[in-house]
Design an enzyme around this catalytic site. Structure first.
Site, mmCIF file in Angstrom:
data_model
loop_
_atom_site.group_PDB
_atom_site.id
_atom_site.type_symbol
_atom_site.label_atom_id
_atom_site.label_comp_id
_atom_site.label_asym_id
_atom_site.label_seq_id
_atom_site.Cartn_x
_atom_site.Cartn_y
_atom_site.Cartn_z
ATOM 1 N N LYS A 185 -12.346 0.187 -17.278
ATOM 2 C CA LYS A 185 -10.932 0.337 -16.867
ATOM 3 C C LYS A 185 -10.109 -0.653 -17.662
ATOM 4 C CE LYS A 185 -8.640 2.799 -13.819
ATOM 5 N NZ LYS A 185 -9.012 4.123 -13.298
HETATM 6 P P1 NAD Z 1 1.108 8.190 -11.336
HETATM 7 O O1 NAD Z 1 1.671 7.020 -11.998
HETATM 8 O O2 NAD Z 1 1.237 9.514 -11.998
HETATM 9 O O3 NAD Z 1 1.742 8.345 -9.866
HETATM 10 C C1 NAD Z 1 1.726 7.323 -8.929
HETATM 11 C C2 NAD Z 1 2.618 7.750 -7.769
HETATM 12 O O4 NAD Z 1 2.476 6.800 -6.718
HETATM 13 C C3 NAD Z 1 4.098 7.788 -8.113
HETATM 14 O O5 NAD Z 1 4.691 8.900 -7.481
HETATM 15 C C4 NAD Z 1 4.641 6.490 -7.517
HETATM 16 O O6 NAD Z 1 6.008 6.567 -7.200
HETATM 17 C C5 NAD Z 1 3.775 6.421 -6.277
HETATM 18 N N1 NAD Z 1 3.683 5.083 -5.701
HETATM 19 C C6 NAD Z 1 3.553 3.897 -6.315
HETATM 20 N N2 NAD Z 1 3.513 2.905 -5.409
HETATM 21 C C7 NAD Z 1 3.589 3.499 -4.187
HETATM 22 C C8 NAD Z 1 3.577 3.028 -2.847
HETATM 23 N N3 NAD Z 1 3.470 1.730 -2.593
HETATM 24 N N4 NAD Z 1 3.666 3.926 -1.856
HETATM 25 C C9 NAD Z 1 3.759 5.244 -2.125
HETATM 26 N N5 NAD Z 1 3.782 5.760 -3.354
HETATM 27 C C10 NAD Z 1 3.690 4.886 -4.368
HETATM 28 O O7 NAD Z 1 -0.415 7.832 -11.029
HETATM 29 P P2 NAD Z 1 -1.624 8.837 -10.784
HETATM 30 O O8 NAD Z 1 -2.275 9.091 -12.084
HETATM 31 O O9 NAD Z 1 -1.163 9.963 -9.943
HETATM 32 O O10 NAD Z 1 -2.617 7.897 -9.954
HETATM 33 C C11 NAD Z 1 -2.538 7.783 -8.542
HETATM 34 C C12 NAD Z 1 -3.850 7.239 -8.007
HETATM 35 O O11 NAD Z 1 -4.905 8.128 -8.384
HETATM 36 C C13 NAD Z 1 -4.240 5.879 -8.553
HETATM 37 O O12 NAD Z 1 -4.924 5.162 -7.556
HETATM 38 C C14 NAD Z 1 -5.203 6.206 -9.680
HETATM 39 O O13 NAD Z 1 -6.103 5.150 -9.963
HETATM 40 C C15 NAD Z 1 -5.915 7.397 -9.066
HETATM 41 N N6 NAD Z 1 -6.576 8.244 -10.044
HETATM 42 C C16 NAD Z 1 -5.878 8.863 -11.033
HETATM 43 C C17 NAD Z 1 -6.541 9.679 -11.945
HETATM 44 C C18 NAD Z 1 -5.812 10.443 -13.007
HETATM 45 O O14 NAD Z 1 -6.436 11.303 -13.640
HETATM 46 N N7 NAD Z 1 -4.522 10.228 -13.222
HETATM 47 C C19 NAD Z 1 -7.932 9.831 -11.861
HETATM 48 C C20 NAD Z 1 -8.624 9.198 -10.831
HETATM 49 C C21 NAD Z 1 -7.928 8.407 -9.930
#
Ligand code: NAD
Length: 457
Positions: free
Chosen positions: A118
């Site tokens: 990561k």
């Molecule tokens: P992203 O940046 O696209 O979206 C994050 C979202 O969370 C945004 O809408 C933001 O406004 C919101 N957010 C941030 N802080 C917040 C809070 N305190 N309360 C509520 N909403 C909040 O990110 P993503 O890629 O969607 O990732 C989201 C989660 O999924 C993370 O934990 C990430 O590690 C996990 N994840 C993502 C992927 C991927 O392929 N993108 C894969 C595995 C896990």
């Protein structure tokens, strides 16, 4: 009480240090593994390599700022490191190490030949221009040098990074390593640059497949498919917004969604396409016409059937876990639930599908992208979704089977449970939850591979 007051209170109740969470969960899983080779504990816990870099970037106004970036390679026993890159102002090395370990478990659980890694940069993308983000990305990747590579460690998108960021990473690596096929150095790229069909939706789609399979295979939640099931989703980014769309298409009623600015609620069900259109123009979901505004803290405690945290870590904690009304938590985010909350949820009969299973769809399709790049191929979306479904179903079955076996074993041994285990509220070895079962299956696989390779030299 506001969300930040609840969180402040919870921080007093419980240590939310993610490195301690990792340690506690690993200890719990290895306690349950018959004949676990104790000497391997440190090998499984400690990251293989932690890289920290500081670098200057010229800002749009001509000033120069120093940024800090990390890349953690947790374990390479199954193959090259694999893991996303996150841009966030509160990013810490402990969080990156936790997330890298989660990647190791995830890849082993869904049986793909990658280790865990990561990375990220401490920065606030919300106040940076596109040009500044491009310069930060290029400089960060240059600083990492050969720590990343198609056969060593392969980045992907995570919070506040996307296909555009991956395109800059690819381009930077290509400039530094000309005259070879470098496409497999990074996944989550735009399609026209060798990205895979289905990668953007893969994490959310994997969460849908995992939930559907789990509901089909067990009667624990009182519903066996998603028809008219009420769902609340925290986070409306890549994972949360697409999960809301896919769960709605599968028949669920999305009663609430949120982003960093707050949430919206409609008990009749939100029109997700309308929410997406509103978010695109207003940069938040808050204010969608004919919806009620709620806080992120309210959203977690809503009366609903399924709660999908898809944003930050440590959202469900000792301070709010007892008020969670959902019957099932589907952890689309990484690390959204603390060990203290795990114990309360288990006690209250709230089931939880763990992050290493639920959000593994992203890394599975990243793996398919990597394979396609080596083969100079582009597979059809239908093939990718079909392969993804098979992988996720297999992993869910593995976890449910393991959970059944461990629970039966625990029941038989109930009278012989060592008193120290009963006393440790953070180590819910008895009864066993699905998170622990998933980790036990994962660690068992990793130990087997490690011992069959042998400890070098
Ligand atoms: P992203 O940046 O696209 O979206 C994050 C979202 O969370 C945004 O809408 C933001 O406004 C919101 N957010 C941030 N802080 C917040 C809070 N305190 N309360 C509520 N909403 C909040 O990110 P993503 O890629 O969607 O990732 C989201 C989660 O999924 C993370 O934990 C990430 O590690 C996990 N994840 C993502 C992927 C991927 O392929 N993108 C894969 C595995 C896990």
């Amino acid at each position: 009480m506001t969300g930040s007051e609840v969180l402040a209170q919870a921080t007093e109740l419980e240590d939310m240090d993610l490195s301690k969470t990792s340690l506690q969960r690993l200890r719990c899983a290895t306690n349950l593994l018959d004949g676990f080779h104790r000497g391997l504990f440190g090998f499984l816990h400690a990251p293989k390599r932690t890289l920290s870099v500081n670098f200057p970037v010229e800002m749009d106004d001509g000033s120069v700022q120093i940024f800090q970036g990390f890349r953690v390679l947790h374990n390479q026993i199954l193959g090259p490191g694999k893991g996303g890159i996150r841009y966030h102002p509160a990013l810490s090395v402990e969080e990156v190490q936790f997330l890298a370990a989660e990647m190791t478990w995830k890849c082993a659980l869904v049986d793909i030949p990658f280790g865990g890694a990561k990375g990220g940069v401490v920065c606030d993308p919300k106040v940076l221009s596109e040009d500044e983000l491009r310069r930060i990305t290029r400089r960060y990747i240059t600083e990492l040098g050969d720590a990343i590579g198609p056969n060593t460690d392969i980045p992907a998108p995570d919070m506040y990074t996307n296909a555009q960021t991956m395109a800059w990473i690819y381009d930077t690596y290509e400039v530094l390593h000309p005259r070879r096929n470098n496409r497999s150095v990074v996944t989550g790229k735009p399609i026209e640059l060798g990205g895979s069909h289905g990668r953007r939706e893969a994490t959310a789609r994997g969460a849908l497949y995992a939930t559907q399979r789990f509901l089909e295979q067990t009667t624990l939640c009182g519903f066996q498919d998603l028809s008219d099931v009420r769902v609340a989703v925290q986070g409306f980014g890549n994972v949360g917004a697409i999960a809301a769309q896919l769960f709605a298409e599968a028949g669920a009623i999305i009663v609430a969604v949120s982003d960093s600015q707050g949430g919206i609620y409609d008990e009749r069900g939100l029109d997700i396409e309308a929410v997406l259109a509103y978010k695109q123009t207003h940069n938040t979901v808050v204010g969608v016409p004919e919806t009620m505004s709620i806080t992120n803290a309210d959203l977690l405690e809503l009366d609903c059937d399924i709660l999908i945290p898809a944003a930050q870590s440590n959202q469900i904690h000792k301070g709010n876990a007892a008020r969670i009304k959902a019957k099932l938590i589907v952890e689309a985010a990484n690390g959204p639930t603390t060990p203290g909350a795990d114990a309360i949820l288990l006690e209250n009969g709230v089931h939880l599908l763990p992050d290493i299973l639920v959000n593994a769809g992203g890394v599975v399709v990243s793996y398919y992208e990597w394979v396609q790049n080596f083969e100079h191929e582009q597979w059809e979306l239908e093939l990718i979704n079909q392969k993804l479904k098979q992988k996720i179903h297999k992993a869910v079955d593995r976890v449910v089977d393991r959970w059944g076996a461990l629970s039966a074993e625990a029941e038989r041994a109930q009278s012989n449970v060592p008193s120290d285990r009963q006393a440790d509220e953070h180590c819910p070895c008895y009864p066993v939850d699905l998170r622990t079962a998933a980790l036990v299956a994962t660690i068992e696989h990793l130990v087997k591979v490690t011992l069959s390779r042998g400890i070098w030299p």
